[in-house]
Each structure stands twice: as structure tokens, then as C-alpha cells.
Enzyme design. Structure first.
Site, short mmCIF file in Angstrom:
data_model
loop_
_atom_site.label_atom_id
_atom_site.label_comp_id
_atom_site.label_asym_id
_atom_site.label_seq_id
_atom_site.Cartn_x
_atom_site.Cartn_y
_atom_site.Cartn_z
N GLN A 180 32.90 -25.00 -3.97
CA GLN A 180 31.45 -25.85 -3.76
C GLN A 180 31.15 -26.27 -3.01
O GLN A 180 29.60 -26.62 -2.62
CB GLN A 180 32.43 -27.77 -3.82
CG GLN A 180 33.03 -27.96 -5.02
CD GLN A 180 33.98 -29.20 -5.16
OE1 GLN A 180 33.44 -30.49 -4.98
NE2 GLN A 180 35.60 -29.33 -4.31
N HIS A 238 27.69 -24.82 -6.60
CA HIS A 238 27.27 -25.98 -6.36
C HIS A 238 25.50 -25.25 -5.82
O HIS A 238 24.88 -25.72 -4.82
CB HIS A 238 27.12 -26.95 -5.65
CG HIS A 238 28.04 -28.01 -5.70
ND1 HIS A 238 29.07 -29.03 -5.11
CD2 HIS A 238 28.15 -28.65 -7.65
CE1 HIS A 238 29.59 -30.11 -5.99
NE2 HIS A 238 29.35 -29.48 -7.23
N ARG A 262 21.31 -27.05 8.06
CA ARG A 262 22.51 -26.93 6.98
C ARG A 262 22.31 -25.01 7.56
O ARG A 262 23.42 -24.38 7.45
CB ARG A 262 22.66 -27.23 5.26
CG ARG A 262 22.38 -28.70 5.50
CD ARG A 262 22.96 -29.47 6.01
NE ARG A 262 23.40 -29.89 6.88
CZ ARG A 262 23.22 -30.41 8.45
NH1 ARG A 262 22.35 -31.24 7.51
NH2 ARG A 262 22.99 -30.86 8.69
N TYR A 264 18.07 -28.53 4.49
CA TYR A 264 18.92 -27.82 4.41
C TYR A 264 18.32 -26.55 5.50
O TYR A 264 18.67 -25.86 5.74
CB TYR A 264 18.67 -27.13 2.82
CG TYR A 264 18.78 -28.08 2.25
CD1 TYR A 264 19.90 -28.12 1.76
CD2 TYR A 264 18.14 -29.37 1.26
CE1 TYR A 264 20.73 -28.89 0.80
CE2 TYR A 264 18.72 -30.13 0.74
CZ TYR A 264 20.35 -29.55 0.79
OH TYR A 264 20.89 -31.01 -0.65
N GLY A 315 40.01 -29.04 0.93
CA GLY A 315 39.09 -29.64 1.04
C GLY A 315 38.27 -30.09 0.53
O GLY A 315 37.27 -29.81 1.16
N THR A 316 38.41 -31.04 0.00
CA THR A 316 37.48 -31.18 -0.81
C THR A 316 38.14 -32.90 -1.11
O THR A 316 39.34 -32.93 -1.50
CB THR A 316 37.02 -30.57 -2.38
OG1 THR A 316 36.63 -31.91 -3.64
CG2 THR A 316 38.48 -30.44 -2.65
P1 OAD Z 1 33.87 -34.02 1.61
O1 OAD Z 1 33.12 -34.37 2.61
O2 OAD Z 1 33.04 -35.45 0.15
O3 OAD Z 1 35.17 -34.29 1.24
C1 OAD Z 1 35.72 -33.23 2.71
C2 OAD Z 1 37.17 -33.61 1.98
O4 OAD Z 1 37.87 -32.11 3.37
C3 OAD Z 1 38.16 -34.34 2.44
O5 OAD Z 1 39.32 -35.01 1.50
C4 OAD Z 1 38.62 -34.57 4.22
O6 OAD Z 1 40.07 -35.02 4.07
C5 OAD Z 1 38.97 -32.40 3.74
N1 OAD Z 1 38.97 -31.78 5.59
C6 OAD Z 1 38.50 -32.67 6.62
N2 OAD Z 1 38.62 -31.61 7.40
C7 OAD Z 1 39.61 -30.39 6.58
C8 OAD Z 1 40.72 -30.33 7.02
N3 OAD Z 1 40.81 -29.10 9.02
N4 OAD Z 1 41.00 -28.68 6.62
C9 OAD Z 1 41.51 -29.37 5.22
N5 OAD Z 1 40.68 -30.67 4.83
C10 OAD Z 1 39.82 -31.23 5.41
O7 OAD Z 1 33.54 -32.60 0.73
P2 OAD Z 1 33.74 -32.21 -1.05
O8 OAD Z 1 34.69 -32.59 -1.81
O9 OAD Z 1 33.29 -30.50 -0.59
O10 OAD Z 1 27.77 -31.45 -3.15
O11 OAD Z 1 32.26 -32.72 -1.39
C11 OAD Z 1 31.47 -32.32 -3.55
C12 OAD Z 1 30.37 -32.20 -3.02
O12 OAD Z 1 29.82 -33.44 -2.45
C13 OAD Z 1 29.53 -31.23 -1.80
O13 OAD Z 1 29.60 -30.39 -2.76
C14 OAD Z 1 28.45 -32.04 -1.90
C15 OAD Z 1 27.79 -33.31 -1.84
O14 OAD Z 1 27.62 -33.86 -2.21
C16 OAD Z 1 26.11 -31.44 -3.26
O15 OAD Z 1 25.32 -31.54 -3.02
C17 OAD Z 1 25.33 -31.03 -4.81
#
Ligand code: OAD
Length: 235
Positions: free
Chosen positions: A91, A109, A61, A58, A175-176
Site C-alpha cells: 500500500q 496505492h 512526502r 506530496y 505494518g498495516t
Molecule cells: P497506518 O498508518 O494505517 O498503519 C500503520 C501500521 O503500522 C499500524 O498498525 C502500526 O501499528 C504499524 N507500525 C508502526 N510502526 C511499525 C514498525 N516499526 N513495524 C511494524 N509495524 C509498525 O498505515 P497503512 O495501513 O499503510 O492510503 O495505511 C493504509 C492506507 O491509508 C495508506 O496506504 C494510505 C492511508 O490513507 C492512501 O493514501 C490511499
């Protein structure tokens, strides 16, 4: 017009919105969870087994967040406040929405720029140094840990976030991967009548009732914001 009279927009963001600011996502090709084991660095068991590894993960990060700058998507979202009551539910543990100018941000988160007591979760401290080290203690004398939610821990402010989803007339999810629950389940609290979009560079399946706007956050989000500020639907 008072905030309460304005139409409510919920922005629901994940790591992808900060990708173009140079912060790594979790599940893309270069994602953090391809390099690190979640159990080792983001779980209570990992913390118990090797706290210095967790702190180092962290601290790295946090350093990356401090070096990053908000991008056009973060700034565009803040601009929506000219006309709408905007609630950002994120998140993300970074502070790029704050630095991009948004005023209401719910971090489900946690926040990397805060530390909290490993004994009393109510003791939360803004960090004045970039690193948390072994031996850094809370007011009650226990080790400080990052103020982030680990797997198996309770997600923060969920009741409040659900309420905002349920009362918004527009929702922009960006972006999730929508793969981590319970946060991902928030999209299901939206009204049927709400205008709902998912922004993703991939051909990601949007949740029921949401429309995919395919592209990167910095290209698509400012376009959506312009449409909404001009009273149009994004095409
Ligand atoms: P992910 O890494 O799971 O997903 C990221 C998303 O962003 C994917 O769908 C990509 O396609 C998309 N992406 C990548 N580049 C992008 C861009 N330039 N513009 C738009 N979208 C883009 O990340 P999260 O969904 O945020 O939790 O992950 C959820 C949680 O999993 C996080 O908060 C973290 C992780 O484990 C904890 O640590 C508790």
C-alpha cells in the site's frame, strides 16, 4: 529452478514497514492523518479546491522518501527470492522495497516518484525532479498530479493482487492497520491452507486465519525470513 516451480510468498506491506526508515505512518500517534485532513490533501475534491496545497503535501512526502533508506525488513524480504517466488503487494507509495532489492512489487496505492496526467490516467511519467509544480503539464497539456490513489479513486492492480494472494502458500502482512478498503480486503483472498502472519508492534487483532507476530518490522521480518529460508515455521 524456474520462478513458476518455486513456492509463492506474498508480502503485504503498509506504512509501518517504512516507519523505521523515518517515514511517517498515517494513523499512529505521529501519523499524517492526525496533522492533515484526508479530504484536503488526498481526495479529488481537495485537488479541485486547492491543487497547490495537494502538490505541496506530496512534494514533502517525496522529499522524505528520497532521503529515506531501506531498512532490515525491506532487505530481508528481498533475500527470500533466493528460495521463493516472492510477490510484494504494497500500500506504500515509497520505493523502499525496490531499493531493498525486491523484484516483483505491486503498488496498489500508486507511486510517489511518478507523476500522471490529470486528464489521461494512462499518461504516467517517472519524475526527474523532486517537485511537481503548478504549471507542470503532461504531453496533452493538462496539469500533472502525483501518481497516487486518493480516497474515492480506483485502487490499482487489484485483480492481479487478488490472484497472488489466492495462490500463495505463505503470506506475511506487515505494518498495516488494515483499515483502508479495498486493499485491506486482500488478506481474505488467501488459501485456508496457507501459512499466514501479521507483524505489528501493537496487540493488533489479526485477520481470521492469520497469527500475530508482535514486534517491530526490523526485528520480526528478518527472523521470519531466516525461518522460511531454513524450512521452518516462525515461532
Ligand atoms: P497506518 O498508518 O494505517 O498503519 C500503520 C501500521 O503500522 C499500524 O498498525 C502500526 O501499528 C504499524 N507500525 C508502526 N510502526 C511499525 C514498525 N516499526 N513495524 C511494524 N509495524 C509498525 O498505515 P497503512 O495501513 O499503510 O492510503 O495505511 C493504509 C492506507 O491509508 C495508506 O496506504 C494510505 C492511508 O490513507 C492512501 O493514501 C490511499
Amino acid at each position: 529452478m524456474s520462478e513458476l516451480m518455486k513456492e509463492k510468498i506474498v508480502i503485504f506491506s503498509g506504512a509501518g514497514i517504512s516507519a523505521e526508515s523515518g517515514l511517517r505512518t498515517f494513523r499512529d500517534m505521529n501519523g499524517l492523518w492526525n496533522e492533515y485532513s484526508v479530504e484536503d490533501v488526498a481526495s479529488p475534491a481537495g485537488w479541485a479546491a486547492n491543487p497547490s496545497l495537494v502538490l505541496r503535501f506530496y512534494n514533502e512526502r517525496r522529499k522524505a522518501v528520497l532521503e529515506a533508506r531501506p531498512n532490515a525488513a525491506h532487505y530481508a524480504i528481498a533475500k527470500l527470492e533466493e528460495r521463493f517466488n516472492v510477490v510484494v503487494v504494497t500500500q506504500n507509495i515509497d520505493d523502499l522495497h525496490e531499493r531493498g532489492g525486491s523484484s516483483t512489487i505491486i503498488h496498489v496505492h500508486g507511486e510517489i516518484l511518478k507523476a500522471r496526467s490529470s486528464l489521461d490516467p494512462a499518461l504516467i511519467y517517472p519524475l526527474s525532479t523532486p517537485d511537481i509544480e503548478l504549471g507542470d503539464c503532461c504531453g496533452k497539456g493538462s496539469q500533472l498530479r502525483p501518481h497516487v490513489v486518493w480516497f474515492g479513486e480506483q485502487v490499482l492492480h487489484m485483480d492481479e493482487a487478488e490472484q497472488h494472494f489466492a495462490t500463495a502458500s505463505k503470506i506475511l502482512t506487515v505494518g498495516t492497520s488494515l483499515s483502508v478498503y479495498p486493499a485491506a480486503g486482500l488478506v481474505g483472498f488467501a488459501k485456508t491452507s496457507a501459512e499466514k502472519y501479521l507483524v505489528s508492534p501493537d496487540s493488533q487483532e489479526p485477520p481470521p486465519g492469520y497469527r500475530l507476530l508482535q514486534g517491530k518490522a526490523t526485528a520480526v521480518v528478518p527472523r521470519v525470513v531466516t525461518c522460511w529460508l531454513e524450512g521452518r515455521k516462525p515461532s
